[in-house]
Design a protein around this motif. Structure first.
Motif, PDB file in Angstrom:
ATOM      1  N   SER A  16       0.886  -1.214  -0.283  1.00 16.49           N
ATOM      2  CA  SER A  16       0.008   0.360   0.453  1.00 16.49           C
ATOM      3  C   SER A  16       1.388   1.386  -0.020  1.00 16.49           C
ATOM      4  O   SER A  16       1.514   1.646   0.119  1.00 16.49           O
ATOM      5  CB  SER A  16      -0.953  -0.024   0.848  1.00 16.49           C
ATOM      6  OG  SER A  16      -1.474   0.837   0.858  1.00 16.49           O
ATOM      7  N   GLY A  17      -0.190   2.646  -0.576  1.00 18.63           N
ATOM      8  CA  GLY A  17       1.061   3.996  -0.329  1.00 18.63           C
ATOM      9  C   GLY A  17       1.004   4.280   0.558  1.00 18.63           C
ATOM     10  O   GLY A  17       1.671   5.151   1.045  1.00 18.63           O
ATOM     11  N   LEU A  18      -0.175   3.642   1.800  1.00 21.65           N
ATOM     12  CA  LEU A  18       0.180   4.304   3.131  1.00 21.65           C
ATOM     13  C   LEU A  18       1.313   4.108   3.852  1.00 21.65           C
ATOM     14  O   LEU A  18       1.895   4.013   4.733  1.00 21.65           O
ATOM     15  CB  LEU A  18      -0.718   4.007   3.953  1.00 21.65           C
ATOM     16  CG  LEU A  18      -2.007   5.030   3.195  1.00 21.65           C
ATOM     17  CD1 LEU A  18      -3.119   4.639   3.730  1.00 21.65           C
ATOM     18  CD2 LEU A  18      -1.850   6.539   3.148  1.00 21.65           C
ATOM     19  N   GLY A  23       3.933   9.382   0.945  1.00 18.53           N
ATOM     20  CA  GLY A  23       2.924   8.786  -0.114  1.00 18.53           C
ATOM     21  C   GLY A  23       2.020   8.746   1.067  1.00 18.53           C
ATOM     22  O   GLY A  23       0.427   9.153   0.937  1.00 18.53           O
ATOM     23  N   ALA A  24       2.079   8.776   2.006  1.00 19.94           N
ATOM     24  CA  ALA A  24       1.318   8.899   3.525  1.00 19.94           C
ATOM     25  C   ALA A  24       0.833  10.054   3.787  1.00 19.94           C
ATOM     26  O   ALA A  24      -0.852  10.205   3.754  1.00 19.94           O
ATOM     27  CB  ALA A  24       1.108   8.278   4.384  1.00 19.94           C
ATOM     28  N   ALA A  27      -2.059  11.467   0.267  1.00 19.82           N
ATOM     29  CA  ALA A  27      -2.840  10.981   1.013  1.00 19.82           C
ATOM     30  C   ALA A  27      -3.491  11.919   2.039  1.00 19.82           C
ATOM     31  O   ALA A  27      -4.704  11.976   1.674  1.00 19.82           O
ATOM     32  CB  ALA A  27      -2.811   9.769   0.835  1.00 19.82           C
ATOM     33  N   THR A  92      -4.081   5.054  -3.376  1.00 24.90           N
ATOM     34  CA  THR A  92      -2.574   4.302  -1.907  1.00 24.90           C
ATOM     35  C   THR A  92      -2.535   2.974  -3.038  1.00 24.90           C
ATOM     36  O   THR A  92      -1.196   1.929  -2.127  1.00 24.90           O
ATOM     37  CB  THR A  92      -2.737   5.289  -0.917  1.00 24.90           C
ATOM     38  OG1 THR A  92      -4.036   4.357  -0.376  1.00 24.90           O
ATOM     39  CG2 THR A  92      -3.194   6.667  -0.815  1.00 24.90           C
TER      40      THR A  92
END
Length: 105
Positions: A16-18, A23-24, A27, A92
């Motif tokens: 996941s992008g998180l 990335g988190a 998002a 994400t």
């Protein structure tokens, strides 16, 4: 001690992008921007609703006005929050990460 994902059972490592702090941050910033815009639309809609109700029924009491504002803004903000979370999940990679889930022990 091994990480639960390293055992070969259960959930595969997350993609996941998180998981990435950058990335988190992106998002959650996008989510807050969507929520802010939708809440602003809700406030405008509440003002219009109070105005229209006042035209239709005459002067509203403070309880009716507060209930209308709370109901309209609350409903629109909740819809925006759910929409924003769906966009964040999709954007994400959370939706794709679910495909890697292995439920067999």
């Amino acid at each position: 001690m091994a990480h639960p994902d390293d055992t070969g059972r259960g959930r595969a490592p997350s993609i996941s992008g998180l998981d990435d702090p950058h990335g988190a941050q992106w998002a959650w910033r996008r989510f807050r921007r969507i929520l802010g815009a939708v809440t602003l639309v809700g406030i405008v809609a509440a003002v219009v609703a109070v105005w229209l109700l006042g035209k239709a029924y005459g002067t509203l009491g403070w309880i009716a006005t507060a209930a209308t504002i709370g109901g309209v803004v609350g409903s629109v903000a909740m819809a925006g929050a759910l929409m924003g979370l769906a966009f964040m999940s999709s954007g994400t990679g959370h939706d794709e990460a679910v495909d890697t889930f292995d439920a067999t022990p």
